[in-house]
Design an enzyme around this catalytic site. Sequence first.
Site, PDB file in Angstrom:
ATOM      1  N   GLN A 153       0.848  -1.209   0.000  1.00  0.00           N
ATOM      2  CA  GLN A 153       0.000   0.000   0.000  1.00  0.00           C
ATOM      3  C   GLN A 153       0.874   1.245   0.000  1.00  0.00           C
ATOM      4  O   GLN A 153       0.379   2.359  -0.105  1.00  0.00           O
ATOM      5  CB  GLN A 153      -0.861   0.024   1.263  1.00  0.00           C
TER       6      GLN A 153
ATOM      7  N   ASP B 129       6.051   5.088  -0.899  1.00  0.00           N
ATOM      8  CA  ASP B 129       7.385   5.660  -0.624  1.00  0.00           C
ATOM      9  C   ASP B 129       8.510   5.113  -1.513  1.00  0.00           C
ATOM     10  O   ASP B 129       9.650   5.575  -1.444  1.00  0.00           O
ATOM     11  CB  ASP B 129       7.752   5.463   0.862  1.00  0.00           C
TER      12      ASP B 129
ATOM     13  N   HIS C 273      -1.514   1.793  -4.038  1.00  0.00           N
ATOM     14  CA  HIS C 273      -1.889   3.202  -3.812  1.00  0.00           C
ATOM     15  C   HIS C 273      -0.981   4.185  -4.541  1.00  0.00           C
ATOM     16  O   HIS C 273      -0.910   5.356  -4.169  1.00  0.00           O
ATOM     17  CB  HIS C 273      -1.923   3.501  -2.304  1.00  0.00           C
TER      18      HIS C 273
ATOM     19  N   CYS D 248      -5.013  14.329 -19.491  1.00  0.00           N
ATOM     20  CA  CYS D 248      -4.882  13.178 -20.402  1.00  0.00           C
ATOM     21  C   CYS D 248      -4.532  11.885 -19.652  1.00  0.00           C
ATOM     22  O   CYS D 248      -4.445  10.829 -20.259  1.00  0.00           O
ATOM     23  CB  CYS D 248      -3.852  13.458 -21.492  1.00  0.00           C
TER      24      CYS D 248
ATOM     25  N   CYS E 179       1.793  18.905 -17.718  1.00  0.00           N
ATOM     26  CA  CYS E 179       2.010  17.727 -18.566  1.00  0.00           C
ATOM     27  C   CYS E 179       2.837  18.066 -19.807  1.00  0.00           C
ATOM     28  O   CYS E 179       2.494  18.992 -20.535  1.00  0.00           O
ATOM     29  CB  CYS E 179       0.643  17.185 -18.977  1.00  0.00           C
TER      30      CYS E 179
ATOM     31  N   ALA F  85       9.336  -4.348  12.323  1.00  0.00           N
ATOM     32  CA  ALA F  85       9.645  -5.104  11.112  1.00  0.00           C
ATOM     33  C   ALA F  85      11.153  -5.256  10.888  1.00  0.00           C
ATOM     34  O   ALA F  85      11.619  -6.325  10.474  1.00  0.00           O
ATOM     35  CB  ALA F  85       9.012  -4.403   9.906  1.00  0.00           C
TER      36      ALA F  85
END
Length: 266
Positions: free
Chosen positions: A112, A115, A141, A152, A173, A257
């Site tokens: 998700q 980064d 995401h 566009c 753009c 983690a």
Amino acid sequence: MSDPGGAAGTVSAEAIAAARAALARALRVVVFTGAGVSAESGVPTFRGAGGLWKTFKPEDLASPVAFGRDPRLVWEWYGWRREMVGRCRPNAAHLALARWMLGRAGVTLVSQNVDDLHERAAREAAGGVEAARRAEPVRLHGSLFHDRCTRCACRSEARGALDTTGIATLPHCPECGGLLRPDVVWFGEMLPARSVEAAFAAAGEAEACLVIGTTGAVYPAAGVVHTAKSAGAQVVIVDPGRTEYEDLADVRLVGPAGEIVPRIVG
Ligand code: BJW
Ligand code: ZN
């Protein structure tokens, strides 16, 4: 449910062994990550103490309505986040996952996160862009470091420093001149269809599901874990806090983690 390792703050050798065994047994694994996998890199999470949504309201800065109302303000906030996250580096969890995926088949990483730290870890571990492909995540995401045209819809890598002095100086753009926006998914917006397809297909085939650092509160992304569980996958959760997946977990590893992931996939 067997719940080795469920006691808060403790990660027993038995729980680590149970997680390793579940992953080793599985021919197909889906790994599902959220903001917590990048917390030790210095990237703020969204919810919980110190989370972005404690200080900033998503409806003011991270919504299509906010962008329509004041694109300059929204770009200012994304410029600040780009700079902050751009200075962060992949941590031990990103790197261990990348090495693991390069070394074994059958793992799909679904993230998700916006980064790009999984992508950077993959390149670091593989030593090149092409070789890194098999350790890259399916991004649900979007990415902080990509832009999308509001006219566009073409996508491009973010280039150069942002100038948010006025509407005219905001990124435009190169194809059609339309105003660009960050290529991330805001609340109320559809997720990229191909990514959703790939993520749920992998979840539906998984024999193990490793969930790292997400509260599991944001849908449809959070459904990846429910789909894997329904398909019979063993669910291993790595998170120092409580998540929406408590009832689904076969193994809970309560802790950061960066410490735990290298022990279960290393
Ligand atoms: C650690 C750690 C360490 C700490 N180690 N761990 C069904 C029911 C109800 C609502 C909905 C529903 N379906 C859809 C909705 C609406 C909505 C939604 O889900 N709302 C809920 C919040 C109620 N979903 C949407 O709007 C989605 N679109 C959609 O559904 O489209 C269809 C549709 C369209 C039109 C009308 C109706 C439907 C889009 C969702 C987009 C989410 N966007 C964001 C922002 C991205 C851009 C940006 O960054 O600027 O994505 S919000 C934010 O949340 C971000 C994240 O990817 C996402 C998930 O957060 P995550 O990763 O879980 O972070 P945290 O902070 O919640 O958790 C961190 C965890 O880490 C914690 O558990 C910590 O304990 C842990 N941790 N340190 C390991 N060291
Ligand atoms: Zn355009």
